[in-house]
Write a protein that holds these residues in place. Structure first.
Motif, short mmCIF file in Angstrom:
data_model
loop_
_atom_site.label_atom_id
_atom_site.label_comp_id
_atom_site.label_asym_id
_atom_site.label_seq_id
_atom_site.Cartn_x
_atom_site.Cartn_y
_atom_site.Cartn_z
N GLY A 141 15.87 21.44 -3.65
CA GLY A 141 16.95 20.70 -4.30
C GLY A 141 18.11 21.59 -4.68
N ILE A 142 17.81 22.79 -5.17
CA ILE A 142 18.86 23.74 -5.53
C ILE A 142 19.72 24.06 -4.32
N TRP A 143 19.08 24.39 -3.22
CA TRP A 143 19.86 24.83 -2.06
C TRP A 143 20.50 23.68 -1.30
N ILE A 144 19.90 22.52 -1.31
CA ILE A 144 20.55 21.36 -0.69
C ILE A 144 21.81 21.00 -1.47
N GLY A 145 21.72 20.97 -2.81
CA GLY A 145 22.89 20.69 -3.63
C GLY A 145 23.96 21.75 -3.49
N THR A 146 23.56 23.01 -3.40
CA THR A 146 24.52 24.10 -3.26
C THR A 146 25.24 24.02 -1.92
N ILE A 147 24.50 23.82 -0.86
CA ILE A 147 25.11 23.78 0.48
C ILE A 147 26.03 22.58 0.62
N MET B 4 0.82 -1.20 0.00
CA MET B 4 0.00 0.00 0.00
C MET B 4 0.86 1.26 0.00
N ASP B 5 1.98 1.24 0.72
CA ASP B 5 2.84 2.42 0.77
C ASP B 5 3.46 2.72 -0.59
N ALA B 6 3.77 1.70 -1.35
CA ALA B 6 4.36 1.91 -2.68
C ALA B 6 3.37 2.60 -3.60
N LEU B 7 2.10 2.31 -3.45
CA LEU B 7 1.10 2.96 -4.28
C LEU B 7 0.97 4.44 -3.95
N MET B 8 1.14 4.79 -2.71
CA MET B 8 1.05 6.18 -2.30
C MET B 8 2.24 6.99 -2.79
N LEU B 9 3.38 6.35 -2.98
CA LEU B 9 4.58 7.04 -3.41
C LEU B 9 4.56 7.34 -4.90
N GLU B 10 3.76 6.61 -5.68
CA GLU B 10 3.76 6.76 -7.12
C GLU B 10 3.44 8.18 -7.56
N GLY B 11 2.52 8.84 -6.94
CA GLY B 11 2.18 10.21 -7.31
C GLY B 11 3.25 11.22 -6.95
N TRP B 12 4.02 10.93 -5.91
CA TRP B 12 5.06 11.85 -5.45
C TRP B 12 6.39 11.61 -6.14
N THR B 13 6.55 10.50 -6.82
CA THR B 13 7.84 10.15 -7.41
C THR B 13 8.36 11.21 -8.37
N PRO B 14 7.57 11.72 -9.32
CA PRO B 14 8.12 12.76 -10.21
C PRO B 14 8.52 14.03 -9.46
N ILE B 15 7.75 14.38 -8.46
CA ILE B 15 8.05 15.59 -7.69
C ILE B 15 9.36 15.41 -6.94
N LEU B 16 9.54 14.26 -6.30
CA LEU B 16 10.79 13.98 -5.59
C LEU B 16 11.97 13.89 -6.55
N LEU B 17 11.75 13.34 -7.73
CA LEU B 17 12.83 13.24 -8.71
C LEU B 17 13.31 14.61 -9.18
N PHE B 18 12.40 15.57 -9.32
CA PHE B 18 12.80 16.93 -9.67
C PHE B 18 13.78 17.48 -8.64
N GLY B 19 13.44 17.34 -7.37
CA GLY B 19 14.33 17.83 -6.31
C GLY B 19 15.67 17.13 -6.31
N ILE B 20 15.66 15.81 -6.48
CA ILE B 20 16.91 15.05 -6.49
C ILE B 20 17.77 15.42 -7.68
N VAL B 21 17.15 15.58 -8.85
CA VAL B 21 17.92 15.95 -10.05
C VAL B 21 18.56 17.32 -9.88
N PHE B 22 17.83 18.28 -9.35
CA PHE B 22 18.40 19.60 -9.16
C PHE B 22 19.48 19.60 -8.08
N ALA B 23 19.31 18.81 -7.02
CA ALA B 23 20.33 18.73 -5.98
C ALA B 23 21.62 18.13 -6.54
N VAL B 24 21.50 17.06 -7.31
CA VAL B 24 22.68 16.43 -7.91
C VAL B 24 23.32 17.37 -8.93
N GLY B 25 22.49 18.06 -9.70
CA GLY B 25 23.01 19.01 -10.68
C GLY B 25 23.80 20.14 -10.04
#
Length: 90
Positions: A75-81, A1-22
């Motif tokens: 993501g921008i500020w986590i990656g920067t810091i 059940m928890d995996a189903l709830m994460l599906e909608g948030w996955t793209p949003i979380l990926l944006f933050g992760i991509v910008f942090a890594v960038g």
């Protein structure tokens, strides 16, 4: 059940992760002043999008755009810091 709830948030979380890594990778390539300048400009763009999402779009669509913008801003500020701290320790 928890995996189903994460599906909608996955793209949003990926944006933050991509910008942090960038931003982290960028911190290795440019000077500290250029890194903070780029972070400031991107942050201002994110803040403008957040204001637009509240005033211009409104409703659920505006909330979705605002949440994505806030995630990118974090993501921008986590990656920067992290990049600046690890660069100064070396």
């Amino acid at each position: 059940m928890d995996a189903l709830m994460l599906e909608g948030w996955t793209p949003i979380l990926l944006f933050g992760i991509v910008f942090a890594v960038g931003m982290f990778i960028m911190s290795r390539k440019v000077s500290r002043q250029a890194l903070f300048s780029t972070s400031a400009v991107l942050s201002l763009i994110c803040l403008a999008v957040i204001i637009y999402s509240v005033i211009g779009v409104g409703g659920w669509e505006g909330m979705g755009l605002g949440v994505v913008s806030i995630t990118i801003l974090l993501g921008i500020w986590i990656g920067t810091i992290i990049g600046a701290l690890l660069r100064s320790s070396n």
